[in-house]
Design a protein around this motif. Structure first.
Motif, short mmCIF file in Angstrom:
data_model
loop_
_atom_site.label_atom_id
_atom_site.label_comp_id
_atom_site.label_asym_id
_atom_site.label_seq_id
_atom_site.Cartn_x
_atom_site.Cartn_y
_atom_site.Cartn_z
N THR A 11 23.69 -48.78 -126.04
CA THR A 11 23.28 -50.13 -125.67
C THR A 11 24.36 -50.82 -124.83
O THR A 11 24.06 -51.40 -123.77
CB THR A 11 23.01 -50.97 -126.93
N LEU A 12 25.61 -50.75 -125.29
CA LEU A 12 26.69 -51.45 -124.60
C LEU A 12 26.95 -50.85 -123.22
O LEU A 12 27.03 -51.59 -122.22
CB LEU A 12 27.96 -51.41 -125.45
N TYR A 13 27.08 -49.54 -123.14
CA TYR A 13 27.40 -48.93 -121.85
C TYR A 13 26.25 -49.07 -120.87
O TYR A 13 26.46 -49.41 -119.69
CB TYR A 13 27.75 -47.45 -122.04
N PHE A 14 25.02 -48.81 -121.34
CA PHE A 14 23.87 -48.88 -120.44
C PHE A 14 23.73 -50.28 -119.84
O PHE A 14 23.57 -50.43 -118.62
CB PHE A 14 22.60 -48.51 -121.21
N PHE A 15 23.80 -51.31 -120.68
CA PHE A 15 23.58 -52.66 -120.15
C PHE A 15 24.79 -53.19 -119.38
O PHE A 15 24.64 -54.04 -118.51
CB PHE A 15 23.19 -53.61 -121.29
N THR A 16 25.99 -52.69 -119.68
CA THR A 16 27.16 -53.06 -118.86
C THR A 16 27.00 -52.52 -117.45
O THR A 16 27.22 -53.25 -116.46
CB THR A 16 28.45 -52.51 -119.49
N MET A 17 26.62 -51.26 -117.34
CA MET A 17 26.40 -50.68 -116.01
C MET A 17 25.18 -51.29 -115.32
O MET A 17 25.18 -51.51 -114.11
CB MET A 17 26.22 -49.16 -116.14
N ALA A 18 24.13 -51.57 -116.11
CA ALA A 18 22.92 -52.18 -115.52
C ALA A 18 23.21 -53.58 -115.01
O ALA A 18 22.65 -54.00 -113.99
CB ALA A 18 21.80 -52.21 -116.56
N GLY A 19 24.09 -54.31 -115.69
CA GLY A 19 24.47 -55.64 -115.21
C GLY A 19 25.12 -55.57 -113.83
O GLY A 19 24.81 -56.37 -112.93
N GLY A 20 26.02 -54.58 -113.65
CA GLY A 20 26.61 -54.39 -112.32
C GLY A 20 25.59 -53.96 -111.30
O GLY A 20 25.64 -54.37 -110.13
N ALA A 21 24.62 -53.12 -111.73
CA ALA A 21 23.58 -52.66 -110.80
C ALA A 21 22.70 -53.81 -110.35
O ALA A 21 22.33 -53.91 -109.16
CB ALA A 21 22.74 -51.57 -111.47
N TRP A 22 22.34 -54.71 -111.27
CA TRP A 22 21.50 -55.85 -110.88
C TRP A 22 22.26 -56.84 -110.00
O TRP A 22 21.67 -57.54 -109.19
CB TRP A 22 20.95 -56.54 -112.12
N TRP A 23 23.58 -56.88 -110.14
CA TRP A 23 24.37 -57.69 -109.21
C TRP A 23 24.25 -57.12 -107.80
O TRP A 23 24.09 -57.87 -106.83
CB TRP A 23 25.82 -57.73 -109.68
N VAL A 24 24.30 -55.80 -107.68
CA VAL A 24 24.14 -55.17 -106.37
C VAL A 24 22.74 -55.44 -105.82
O VAL A 24 22.57 -55.76 -104.63
CB VAL A 24 24.41 -53.65 -106.46
N VAL A 25 21.72 -55.33 -106.67
CA VAL A 25 20.34 -55.60 -106.24
C VAL A 25 20.21 -57.05 -105.77
O VAL A 25 19.53 -57.35 -104.77
CB VAL A 25 19.35 -55.30 -107.37
N LEU A 26 20.87 -57.95 -106.49
CA LEU A 26 20.83 -59.37 -106.10
C LEU A 26 21.41 -59.56 -104.70
O LEU A 26 20.83 -60.28 -103.86
CB LEU A 26 21.62 -60.19 -107.12
N THR A 27 22.53 -58.91 -104.40
CA THR A 27 23.12 -59.05 -103.06
C THR A 27 22.25 -58.36 -102.01
O THR A 27 22.18 -58.81 -100.86
CB THR A 27 24.53 -58.44 -103.05
N VAL A 28 21.56 -57.28 -102.41
CA VAL A 28 20.65 -56.62 -101.46
C VAL A 28 19.49 -57.54 -101.09
O VAL A 28 19.12 -57.67 -99.91
CB VAL A 28 20.11 -55.30 -102.08
N THR A 29 18.91 -58.21 -102.08
CA THR A 29 17.78 -59.12 -101.81
C THR A 29 18.23 -60.31 -100.97
O THR A 29 17.50 -60.75 -100.07
CB THR A 29 17.15 -59.61 -103.12
N TRP A 30 19.43 -60.82 -101.25
CA TRP A 30 19.94 -61.90 -100.42
C TRP A 30 20.18 -61.43 -98.99
O TRP A 30 19.93 -62.17 -98.03
CB TRP A 30 21.25 -62.45 -101.00
N PHE A 31 20.68 -60.21 -98.84
CA PHE A 31 20.91 -59.66 -97.52
C PHE A 31 19.59 -59.52 -96.76
O PHE A 31 19.51 -59.85 -95.57
CB PHE A 31 21.60 -58.30 -97.65
N LEU A 32 18.56 -59.02 -97.44
CA LEU A 32 17.26 -58.86 -96.79
C LEU A 32 16.67 -60.21 -96.39
O LEU A 32 16.04 -60.33 -95.33
CB LEU A 32 16.29 -58.13 -97.73
N ALA A 33 16.89 -61.21 -97.24
CA ALA A 33 16.35 -62.54 -96.93
C ALA A 33 17.13 -63.22 -95.82
O ALA A 33 16.54 -63.88 -94.94
CB ALA A 33 16.36 -63.40 -98.19
N ALA A 34 18.47 -63.09 -95.84
CA ALA A 34 19.30 -63.83 -94.89
C ALA A 34 19.45 -63.13 -93.55
O ALA A 34 19.41 -63.77 -92.49
CB ALA A 34 20.69 -64.07 -95.50
N VAL A 35 19.63 -61.81 -93.57
CA VAL A 35 19.92 -61.07 -92.34
C VAL A 35 18.64 -60.49 -91.74
O VAL A 35 18.38 -60.64 -90.55
CB VAL A 35 20.94 -59.94 -92.61
N ALA A 36 17.83 -59.81 -92.60
CA ALA A 36 16.62 -59.17 -92.09
C ALA A 36 15.44 -60.14 -92.05
O ALA A 36 14.36 -59.77 -91.57
CB ALA A 36 16.26 -57.97 -92.96
#
Length: 526
Positions: A300-325
């Motif tokens: 539980t701890l390791y999976f959600f710690t890594m998933a939290g970092g992954a969703w941060w990356v997804v968040l920046t990807v969506t912002w990039f698609l909205a702002a740049v693309a």
């Protein structure tokens, strides 16, 4: 005839003695590698020491092997051809284990006296003096060095202690920390060994203070992330892409905070193997997947710690698609399945890999189970590398998105209301990113410092505890260093604080109105 009768009795005694030695060695159980152990060789009982270590000077791995190698000398010892023979043989086959990291060699004159006194009798029995016992190989001691039983340094004699050969023997697992070979434990590179629990560096008083701090902050993080998630449930339509990943990010750190809170409540019950009552075995750190509760906390701890970092990356990807693309919410939402597959799939694959490698470890400081607590390789490749990659990719996309939004604000004339909305949106992105990145970079910094200094901390711990555990002390220690409790507490606090920024995103008047409307609607239904 008398000599023949004597020889016959000697051979009978030899056979009986060999059987007794074999029975004694077998009853002692399997050899505990690289630890001081009681002398089980009958020939060596009654000397001035009672503990030895293996492998011995002749590279016999256990006392049973040494007993077999000593069998040809039993007749000479029984017939007492020399008072020096038994101490000399025991000094070689069962060396004294009292000076940690030192091997005491028998004197050359002791060897010469034993050989000269027993040479004729050995010839009668057809026993030759082994090459590895050639007397010229041993150091020349002072003539006044005590003979016979005085094998220990300064043990009643007036002469100089025997010369010693000093070298670094590495880490020998104390018998208190030995584990069942079937469990696959490892500690400081030694198999079937586990670190002491609750922690090898800090006292129980320090650990109690750390746990209360971690428990308090976990409650704060749990409350903040739960509030974010419940706000999303009240008005799902409010959180559309590119903001939707913040909700999943909050869910991840809500689970992280929950696990740390459970670790606070559980104390040492899951992270430690309890000491066996009435046994010399001490409490040790839980490793591997044999403890189901520890495995569940780790997953539980390791999976959600890594998933939290992954969703941060997804968040920046969506912002990039909205702002740049210049993608709209609908276009980004069509890629939602891909985002979920990456954000949940990669952490899941890493978690399964750690389970397959048996890298689950109890953490006596926080009471949870995690990876890289004692294993530097797991820390480096399964914590530092993924987190650093997430930060690098996320920051690059974030800066590109902010630069694009700023270009839109500067180049395209907008109405004042839209201009203000864009500025506020950029400020929220910037503040949220800073509140996320500062704690996460602190965690990465703590891990980098820890993996750099951990070998020194471990060597210092061996130096501090070697005599108490009766294992060889390090021969040459160039630098000693002990970890600070503040470093570990800071690491855990930042792992929790990194989830708090999610509440910043929903902290607005609109959220207050939604909650007021929610409670007002419930009252009207009642």
């Amino acid at each position: 005839s008398f000599l023949c009768a004597t020889m016959g009795v000697a051979w009978m005694l030899t056979s009986a003695l060999s059987a007794c030695v074999a029975i004694n060695v077998e009853s002692a159980g399997s050899h505990s590698a690289f630890t001081c152990e009681p002398v089980t060789l009958r020939m060596c009982h009654g000397l001035a020491y009672n503990t030895t270590f293996m492998p011995n000077l002749l590279n016999h791995y256990d006392q049973q092997t040494a007993a077999l190698a000593m069998e040809p000398f039993h007749p000479m010892v029984n017939l007492e051809c020399s008072s020096d023979l038994r101490p000399f043989l025991c000094a070689l086959y069962a060396p004294v284990c009292t000076e940690y990291g030192r091997v005491t060699l028998p004197c050359r004159r002791l060897c010469q006296r034993a050989r000269s006194d027993c040479y004729k009798l050995m010839d009668i029995f057809g026993v030759s003096w082994p090459e590895e016992m050639t007397c010229s190989r041993f150091p020349d001691c002072d003539e006044t060095y005590p003979r016979a039983v005085d094998l220990l340094p300064n043990a009643g004699g007036t002469g100089r202690p025997p010369p010693s050969v000093q070298r670094d023997y590495g880490f020998w697992c104390p018998r208190e920390l030995k584990m069942d070979p079937e469990l696959g434990y490892s500690f400081l590179g030694v198999r079937d060994c586990s670190p002491p629990c609750p922690n090898m560096y800090f006292s129980r008083h320090e650990l109690a203070l750390a746990r209360y701090i971690i428990g308090g902050v976990s409650i704060i993080c749990l409350a903040a992330t739960l509030f974010t998630f419940l706000t999303f449930l009240i008005d799902v339509g409010r959180f559309r892409y590119p903001e939707r990943p913040i909700v999943f990010y909050a869910v991840c750190y809500m689970m992280v905070a929950l696990v740390f809170f459970l670790g606070f409540l559980l104390g040492e019950r899951v992270a430690c193997n309890a000491a066996a009552p009435g046994s010399f075995r001490a409490a040790t750190v839980t490793q591997g997947s044999h403890n189901k509760a520890c495995t569940l906390l780790f997953m539980t701890l390791y999976f959600f710690t890594m998933a939290g970092g992954a969703w941060w990356v997804v968040l920046t990807v969506t912002w990039f698609l909205a702002a740049v693309a210049k993608w709209g919410s609908e276009a980004i939402e069509k890629k939602a399945l891909l985002f979920h597959a990456a954000a949940w799939g990669v952490p899941g694959a890493l978690t399964v890999a750690l389970l397959a490698l048996n890298k689950v470890e109890g953490d006596g400081v926080s009471g949870v189970c995690f990876a890289g607590v004692h294993d530097v390789a797991a820390l480096r490749w399964f914590l530092l590398a993924p987190l650093a990659l997430a930060v690098g990719v996320g920051v690059a996309l974030l800066l590109a998105g902010i630069a694009a939004l700023n270009r839109v604000r500067m180049e395209i004339p907008l109405e004042k209301e839209n201009q203000d909305k864009l500025v506020k949106f950029m400020i929220r992105i910037g503040v949220f990113s800073v509140l996320y990145l500062v704690p996460l970079l602190t965690v990465i910094g703590c891990y980098l410092y820890e993996q750099s200094y951990r070998p020194v901390w471990e060597l210092t711990w061996v130096q501090d505890w070697c005599q108490q555990y009766h294992i060889p002390c390090p021969f040459q220690v160039e630098r000693l260093s002990r970890p600070s409790l503040a470093l570990f507490v800071l690491k855990y606090l930042m792992m929790l604080v990194v989830g708090v920024p999610s509440v910043f995103w929903v902290g607005s008047k609109k959220t207050c109105f939604e909650w007021a409307s929610f409670f007002h609607g419930h009252r009207r239904k009642e």
